[in-house]
Structures are given as structure tokens and as C-alpha cells.
Design an enzyme around this catalytic site. Structure first.
Site, PDB file in Angstrom:
ATOM      1  N   TRP A 129       0.810  -1.217   0.000  1.00 27.76           N
ATOM      2  CA  TRP A 129       0.000   0.000   0.000  1.00 27.76           C
ATOM      3  C   TRP A 129       0.848   1.274   0.000  1.00 27.76           C
ATOM      4  O   TRP A 129       0.323   2.365  -0.186  1.00 27.76           O
ATOM      5  CB  TRP A 129      -0.891   0.014   1.260  1.00 27.76           C
ATOM      6  CG  TRP A 129      -0.107  -0.352   2.481  1.00 27.76           C
ATOM      7  CD1 TRP A 129      -0.042  -1.592   3.064  1.00 27.76           C
ATOM      8  CD2 TRP A 129       0.790   0.478   3.218  1.00 27.76           C
ATOM      9  NE1 TRP A 129       0.847  -1.582   4.120  1.00 27.76           N
ATOM     10  CE2 TRP A 129       1.366  -0.310   4.239  1.00 27.76           C
ATOM     11  CE3 TRP A 129       1.178   1.821   3.137  1.00 27.76           C
ATOM     12  CZ2 TRP A 129       2.301   0.194   5.155  1.00 27.76           C
ATOM     13  CZ3 TRP A 129       2.101   2.315   4.041  1.00 27.76           C
ATOM     14  CH2 TRP A 129       2.651   1.501   5.039  1.00 27.76           C
ATOM     15  N   ASN A 130       2.152   1.159   0.244  1.00 28.68           N
ATOM     16  CA  ASN A 130       2.896   2.404   0.546  1.00 28.68           C
ATOM     17  C   ASN A 130       3.089   3.312  -0.677  1.00 28.68           C
ATOM     18  O   ASN A 130       3.076   4.538  -0.540  1.00 28.68           O
ATOM     19  CB  ASN A 130       4.215   2.113   1.271  1.00 28.68           C
ATOM     20  CG  ASN A 130       5.165   1.266   0.494  1.00 28.68           C
ATOM     21  OD1 ASN A 130       4.778   0.631  -0.475  1.00 28.68           O
ATOM     22  ND2 ASN A 130       6.415   1.247   0.898  1.00 28.68           N
ATOM     23  N   GLU A 227      10.894  -7.895  -3.569  1.00 30.47           N
ATOM     24  CA  GLU A 227      11.384  -6.580  -3.132  1.00 30.47           C
ATOM     25  C   GLU A 227      10.863  -6.403  -1.715  1.00 30.47           C
ATOM     26  O   GLU A 227       9.677  -6.104  -1.523  1.00 30.47           O
ATOM     27  CB  GLU A 227      10.810  -5.466  -4.025  1.00 30.47           C
ATOM     28  CG  GLU A 227      11.148  -5.582  -5.498  1.00 30.47           C
ATOM     29  CD  GLU A 227      12.581  -5.234  -5.814  1.00 30.47           C
ATOM     30  OE1 GLU A 227      13.353  -4.919  -4.880  1.00 30.47           O
ATOM     31  OE2 GLU A 227      12.944  -5.284  -6.997  1.00 30.47           O
ATOM     32  N   LEU A 228      11.734  -6.571  -0.750  1.00 31.48           N
ATOM     33  CA  LEU A 228      11.256  -6.642   0.638  1.00 31.48           C
ATOM     34  C   LEU A 228      11.688  -5.431   1.452  1.00 31.48           C
ATOM     35  O   LEU A 228      11.967  -4.364   0.915  1.00 31.48           O
ATOM     36  CB  LEU A 228      11.714  -7.960   1.252  1.00 31.48           C
ATOM     37  CG  LEU A 228      11.377  -9.203   0.403  1.00 31.48           C
ATOM     38  CD1 LEU A 228      11.926 -10.464   1.031  1.00 31.48           C
ATOM     39  CD2 LEU A 228       9.880  -9.329   0.158  1.00 31.48           C
ATOM     40  N   CYS A 261      10.430   1.586   1.600  1.00 25.37           N
ATOM     41  CA  CYS A 261      11.441   0.541   1.805  1.00 25.37           C
ATOM     42  C   CYS A 261      12.831   1.139   1.749  1.00 25.37           C
ATOM     43  O   CYS A 261      13.726   0.719   2.468  1.00 25.37           O
ATOM     44  CB  CYS A 261      11.262  -0.548   0.761  1.00 25.37           C
ATOM     45  SG  CYS A 261      11.167   0.087  -0.900  1.00 25.37           S
TER      46      CYS A 261
HETATM   47  P1  NAP Z   1       3.031  -6.821   3.717  1.00 25.19           P
HETATM   48  O1  NAP Z   1       2.189  -6.995   4.910  1.00 25.19           O
HETATM   49  O2  NAP Z   1       4.066  -7.818   3.431  1.00 25.19           O
HETATM   50  O3  NAP Z   1       2.000  -6.736   2.487  1.00 25.19           O
HETATM   51  C1  NAP Z   1       2.435  -6.606   1.153  1.00 25.19           C
HETATM   52  C2  NAP Z   1       1.485  -7.344   0.247  1.00 25.19           C
HETATM   53  O4  NAP Z   1       1.654  -8.739   0.484  1.00 25.19           O
HETATM   54  C3  NAP Z   1       0.014  -7.065   0.508  1.00 25.19           C
HETATM   55  O5  NAP Z   1      -0.672  -7.129  -0.712  1.00 25.19           O
HETATM   56  C4  NAP Z   1      -0.408  -8.192   1.423  1.00 25.19           C
HETATM   57  O6  NAP Z   1      -1.783  -8.443   1.369  1.00 25.19           O
HETATM   58  C5  NAP Z   1       0.396  -9.325   0.833  1.00 25.19           C
HETATM   59  N1  NAP Z   1       0.709 -10.432   1.730  1.00 25.19           N
HETATM   60  C6  NAP Z   1       1.186 -10.382   2.994  1.00 25.19           C
HETATM   61  N2  NAP Z   1       1.416 -11.613   3.446  1.00 25.19           N
HETATM   62  C7  NAP Z   1       1.110 -12.469   2.443  1.00 25.19           C
HETATM   63  C8  NAP Z   1       1.138 -13.892   2.305  1.00 25.19           C
HETATM   64  N3  NAP Z   1       1.544 -14.673   3.289  1.00 25.19           N
HETATM   65  N4  NAP Z   1       0.731 -14.430   1.122  1.00 25.19           N
HETATM   66  C9  NAP Z   1       0.309 -13.635   0.121  1.00 25.19           C
HETATM   67  N5  NAP Z   1       0.261 -12.300   0.191  1.00 25.19           N
HETATM   68  C10 NAP Z   1       0.656 -11.725   1.344  1.00 25.19           C
HETATM   69  O7  NAP Z   1       3.775  -5.439   3.678  1.00 25.19           O
HETATM   70  P2  NAP Z   1       3.134  -4.004   3.830  1.00 25.19           P
HETATM   71  O8  NAP Z   1       2.876  -3.768   5.264  1.00 25.19           O
HETATM   72  O9  NAP Z   1       1.997  -3.833   2.901  1.00 25.19           O
HETATM   73  O10 NAP Z   1       4.330  -3.070   3.287  1.00 25.19           O
HETATM   74  C11 NAP Z   1       5.396  -2.754   4.063  1.00 25.19           C
HETATM   75  C12 NAP Z   1       6.623  -3.601   3.768  1.00 25.19           C
HETATM   76  O11 NAP Z   1       6.900  -3.652   2.363  1.00 25.19           O
HETATM   77  C13 NAP Z   1       7.860  -3.022   4.389  1.00 25.19           C
HETATM   78  O12 NAP Z   1       8.632  -4.040   4.970  1.00 25.19           O
HETATM   79  C14 NAP Z   1       8.603  -2.396   3.223  1.00 25.19           C
HETATM   80  O13 NAP Z   1       9.957  -2.211   3.404  1.00 25.19           O
HETATM   81  C15 NAP Z   1       8.268  -3.320   2.125  1.00 25.19           C
HETATM   82  N6  NAP Z   1       8.418  -2.647   0.827  1.00 25.19           N
HETATM   83  C16 NAP Z   1       9.465  -3.002   0.040  1.00 25.19           C
HETATM   84  C17 NAP Z   1       9.686  -2.358  -1.164  1.00 25.19           C
HETATM   85  C18 NAP Z   1      10.836  -2.747  -2.051  1.00 25.19           C
HETATM   86  O14 NAP Z   1      10.803  -2.378  -3.228  1.00 25.19           O
HETATM   87  N7  NAP Z   1      11.827  -3.466  -1.590  1.00 25.19           N
HETATM   88  C19 NAP Z   1       8.824  -1.335  -1.557  1.00 25.19           C
HETATM   89  C20 NAP Z   1       7.760  -0.997  -0.729  1.00 25.19           C
HETATM   90  C21 NAP Z   1       7.575  -1.673   0.471  1.00 25.19           C
HETATM   91  P3  NAP Z   1      -2.775  -7.975   2.522  1.00 25.19           P
HETATM   92  O15 NAP Z   1      -2.800  -6.499   2.529  1.00 25.19           O
HETATM   93  O16 NAP Z   1      -4.076  -8.568   2.107  1.00 25.19           O
HETATM   94  O17 NAP Z   1      -2.258  -8.559   3.797  1.00 25.19           O
END
Ligand code: NAP
Length: 454
Positions: A129-130, A227-228, A261
Site C-alpha cells: 500500500w505504501n 522486493e522486501l 522501503c
Molecule cells: P506486507 O504486509 O508484506 O503486504 C504486502 C502485500 O503482500 C500485501 O498485498 C499483502 O496483502 C500481501 N501479503 C502479505 N502476506 C502475504 C502472504 N503470506 N501471502 C500472500 N500475500 C501476502 O507489507 P506491507 O505492510 O503492505 O508493506 C510494508 C513492507 O513492504 C515493508 O517491509 C517495506 O519495506 C516493504 N516494501 C518493500 C519495497 C521494495 O521495493 N523493496 C517497496 C515498498 C515496500 P494484505 O494487505 O491482504 O495482507
């Protein structure tokens, strides 16, 4: 039920029924059919449609920006800039995909041998969502230009953005159903990843989500790009321009209310300048205004979700219990919304959440290093490896450190880390693997095929 909740006042914007499994499978099947036809189109045909996407984005900038700000709380000016950047990545791949994926002749004992790049099919994108538009477009533009189809599973709190993006690709004239959004919560994603029509998965999200998705995909032998998270170190060497580095560090920490991130997340300062740097950092952070993200005079809005604000606050409190000191912020404001103020922590050491974990919000830990070597060791002392920055007036020396000493997917000198369609983006270790953007990004999900003619 998926819910979009306004993080400014905790009010429900809209609820969305999750799609039942049969509907998801039907969408995937239709998308696959669209891909079969679309994959035979020329780069010129694809580029014309991708250019139309960028026109729609620019024309609808205000509407899309408002939607993002409403659903996840980023400031309206940052939302507008995000729409512009999406249009840029569409233009970039429309202009360059043909060249990036052109056949490459290899001299062998054949009369002719070469490498060609074929599309692979449907790529599933699980997105955060970010940056609710940017993350999706940086996946979709290269993949559609490569001839693939796309299935988007967006974060549950930005379904409005997810549906708007699906519409944009439709309106631009891409094959009907080539790019589809599915409204599904993360707990129901296993069978989608396993669906035989899905050929690969790209995730931008947290490290735990990465581990879960990669293991499901690995079990059915599907490639993933991850991309975590990150805990990007910013090294401020004793000969740095303090004014310039403070400005860059504050921007790096506060952009998107700290929820990026590649935000600067650990500020490592050589001890000779630690006091002066910290004082200026404090002044600069204090000058930033938090409030309604639709009010253009504010520098940051709320956090996107109140549960994430709670997690962030606990990380601050645990760090304080272990000896960190708060110089600014660190208190949840009264009233509605998921606001968290710019926060400055000092006396931060290894073993504290502020050192060891990702702080996904506007909290800046300052860590003092004995000398340059110590600063480099602290910077690399992390499970992550996404971005990093080095500040010094001796640019050649800083460049040497960036190039040879820092363990991260990118390292910037005398400025903050940012993504750019022309440069590869991604991390190492628990920040994930694979690359997005640039020619590297478009080659992640293609079949690199050898042709050999006797
Ligand atoms: P998140 O909880 O991991 O959610 C990201 C996406 O993954 C959402 O669509 C979420 O769906 C889905 N998801 C989560 N767990 C899953 C699973 N077990 N199986 C399938 N889908 C799953 O992360 P967030 O809170 O949205 O974003 C923050 C994180 O993203 C931070 O750690 C940040 O650093 C990282 N990020 C990384 C980058 C990069 O390019 N490296 C860029 C932006 C953000 P739901 O919403 O339905 O749970």
C-alpha cells in the site's frame, strides 16, 4: 471483506467483498486467453497502448492522487508526483522495450545462433500500500511490454487504487482481461500462486510475506522476484557537508511519512561531528509539519494503518527501555487518525529494535561510530541490504566505499536513495532478490531462449 479506512480519521471509506475462488479462477482463465493473443503482438502495438496509459495517468493525475491520499494518507503533492513517475515508467518501457529485448547473435559453430526473449504468460503481482500506484506500474509496464499478462493482488487497504489501475489498462486499449485485479486477502493466496496459469510471482512487501510467497511458489517451481524491507544505513563521515547531509537525511526519513522501503533508517555518524550533526538533524526534523495530507503546507500525513503505528511505537518504546533516548517525538498524539510524529532517537545500539529491525515510519535513530571503519561495519551489520548512502566532501573516497564496502542493492553518494526507471532496483539478503526497472527488470520474467540453426 476488504476495507479501505481513512487513516486521517479512522473512518470507513468503503468495504469490498472478497472475490470467491471460482471468480478468481475465471478471471485468471480469461486473462490467460487474452495473453495468448496479446503475446503475438508487435512491440510497436504494445508501445502505442502503453503510451496511452501514460496519457490517461497524466490526464487523471488529480483524481488518482486524491484516491491514494484518501486510502493511505500520503501528502497530496507526493501522490501527484507518484502519478507522474508512473507515467514516466510507462513511457520509458514503451520507448525502450524493443531494444532491451532484441535478439542477440552469438557466434558459434552454427550457421546462425542467437538468444531471443519470449514472454512467459501471466505474472502475479502481490503489491503493498505504501506506493499504491508506483509499485504496480513498475511491475506492469515492463511485463506488458515484454508480452506477458498481469494479475494484481493489491494490499487489502487500497482496493480503490487496485480497481482504478485495472481500469486504466482497460481504457488504454490493451487486450480485454490482459491486466486484472483480484480482490483477495493474503490468507487466500496459496491456491492463486499454485494456479497453473500463473507462471511467476513478484512481491513487494515485508520479509515475512516474501518468505511465505517464495516457499509456496518454490514448491510448484515458479520463479519469484522479491522486493522486501530494508534498514538502509546512511553514513555521515567526519568531512561531510553537515547542512547537505542533514537535509538529505531528513528527506530520506520523512518521505511518505517514513513508510518507504528505501527510506534512510539508521543514521551512522562519525563521533567528531556527532554532536553538531544531531543538533542540526533535530532542528530540521522539528521544522516539519504533520497533519491533514490534503493540506499542501504539511510535510507528512498519518501512518497508513493504525496497527502499524502501534508496532512502530512499540519498537520505539522497547529501544528506550534498552537505553535509547528520545530527543524529539516518540509520543502518540491524542485524537483520531494514525498520526505518528517525526521522532529522533539517540544512544541507539545493536540489540535494540531501532538498530536491528526495520522502522517503517518517521523515526530516525542516530548511531555514533568511532571512526570510518566502525561506521562501515555498523552499516553492514544488518540482515537487510536494500539501499545505503555515504556523505563526504571527498567524493572519490565516498564512491570507493559505496562501490566496494557497502553490502546493499544500491548505494548513493551525498544524496538520498531513490528509484529511477533507468536504474536497477532491488536488494540482497533479507531485502529480497531479483531486480525491477532498467533493462534488468524487463528480463526477469521472460524466457531467455536459445535458437541454433545448423
Ligand atoms: P506486507 O504486509 O508484506 O503486504 C504486502 C502485500 O503482500 C500485501 O498485498 C499483502 O496483502 C500481501 N501479503 C502479505 N502476506 C502475504 C502472504 N503470506 N501471502 C500472500 N500475500 C501476502 O507489507 P506491507 O505492510 O503492505 O508493506 C510494508 C513492507 O513492504 C515493508 O517491509 C517495506 O519495506 C516493504 N516494501 C518493500 C519495497 C521494495 O521495493 N523493496 C517497496 C515498498 C515496500 P494484505 O494487505 O491482504 O495482507
Amino acid at each position: 471483506m476488504l476495507q479501505s479506512i481513512n487513516p486521517v480519521n479512522d473512518e470507513l471509506i468503503q468495504s469490498y467483498e472478497e472475490y470467491p475462488q471460482e471468480q478468481v479462477y475465471e478471471i485468471i482463465e480469461s486473462s490467460h486467453k487474452a495473453y495468448l493473443k496479446y503475446s503475438l503482438s508487435s512491440y510497436e502495438e504494445r508501445a502505442a497502448k502503453m503510451k496511452k496509459v501514460s496519457v490517461i495517468l497524466r490526464e487523471g493525475k488529480e483524481e488518482f492522487a486524491k484516491l491514494m491520499t484518501l486510502e493511505m494518507g500520503k501528502t497530496i503533492s507526493q501522490s501527484r508526483a507518484e502519478v507522474e513517475k508512473c507515467a514516466w515508467v510507462c513511457d520509458y518501457y514503451a520507448d525502450n522495450a524493443k531494444d532491451f529485448l532484441k535478439d542477440e547473435i552469438v557466434e558459434t559453430d552454427a550457421s546462425k545462433s542467437y538468444v531471443t526473449y519470449n514472454p512467459i504468460g501471466l505474472v502475479l503481482a502481490v503489491m503493498p500500500w505504501n506506493f499504491p500506484f508506483w509499485q504496480v506500474f513498475r511491475f506492469a509496464a515492463p511485463n506488458l511490454m515484454a508480452g506477458n499478462g498481469g494479475i494484481l493482488k493489491h494490499a487489502s487497504n487500497v482496493s480503490g487504487c487496485a480497481l482504478a489501475i485495472e481500469n486504466i489498462f482497460n481504457e488504454a486499449g490493451f487486450e480485454k482481461d490482459l491486466f486484472r485485479t483480484i480482490l483477495v486477502s493474503s490468507k487466500n493466496m496459496k491456491s492463486v500462486i499454485e494456479n497453473e496459469r500463473i507462471k511467476a510471482v513478484t512481491l513487494t512487501g515485508s520479509t515475512p510475506a516474501g518468505k511465505s510467497i517464495a516457499s509456496t511458489a518454490g514448491n510448484v517451481l515458479k520463479k519469484t522476484v522479491l522486493e522486501l524491507g530494508g534498514s538502509d544505513p546512511y553514513i555521515i563521515l567526519r568531512d561531510a557537508d553537515i547542512e547537505q547531509s542533514v537535509k538529505a537525511c531528513v528527506t530520506a526519513r520523512l518521505i511518505n511519512a517514513g513508510q518507504s522501503c528505501i527510506a534512510g533508517k539508521r543514521f551512522i555518524v562519525e563521533k567528531e561531528i556527532a554532536e553538531e550533526f544531531t543538533q542540526r538533524f533535530l532542528e530540521e526534523l522539528s521544522s516539519k509539519k504533520m497533519g491533514d495530507p490534503f493540506d499542501e503546507s504539511n510535510d507528512l500525513g498519518p501512518q497508513a494503518k493504525s496497527e502499524l503505528r502501534e508496532e512502530l511505537h512499540q519498537q520505539v518504546e522497547k529501544s528506550v527501555a534498552l537505553g535509547a533516548k528520545i530527543l524529539l517525538g516518540g509520543i502518540i498524539p491524542e485524537g483520531r487518525g494514525a498520526f505518528y510524529p517525526p521522532t529522533l532517537l539517540v544512544n541507539v545500539k545493536k540489540g535494540m529494535p531501532a538498530f536491528d529491525e526495520e522502522l517503517f515510519g518517521p523515526v530516525a535513530p542516530v548511531i555514533i561510530a568511532e571512526d570510518e571503519e566502525d561506521a562501515i561495519n555498523i552499516a553492514n551489520d544488518t540482515v537487510f541490504g536494500l539501499g545505503a548512502a555515504v556523505f563526504s566532501k571527498d567524493v572519490a573516497h565516498a564512491e570507493f566505499i559505496a562501490k566496494n564496502r557497502i553490502k546493499a542493492g544500491s548505494c548513493f553518494v551525498n544524496t538520498f536513495v531513490k528509484s529511477d526507471p533507468r536504474l536497477p532496483f532491488g536488494g540482497i539478503n533479507e531485502s529480497g532478490y531479483g531486480r525491477e526497472l532498467s533493462p534488468f527488470g524487463i528480463k526477469e520474467f521472460v524466457n531467455i531462449k536459445t535458437i541454433f540453426i545448423k
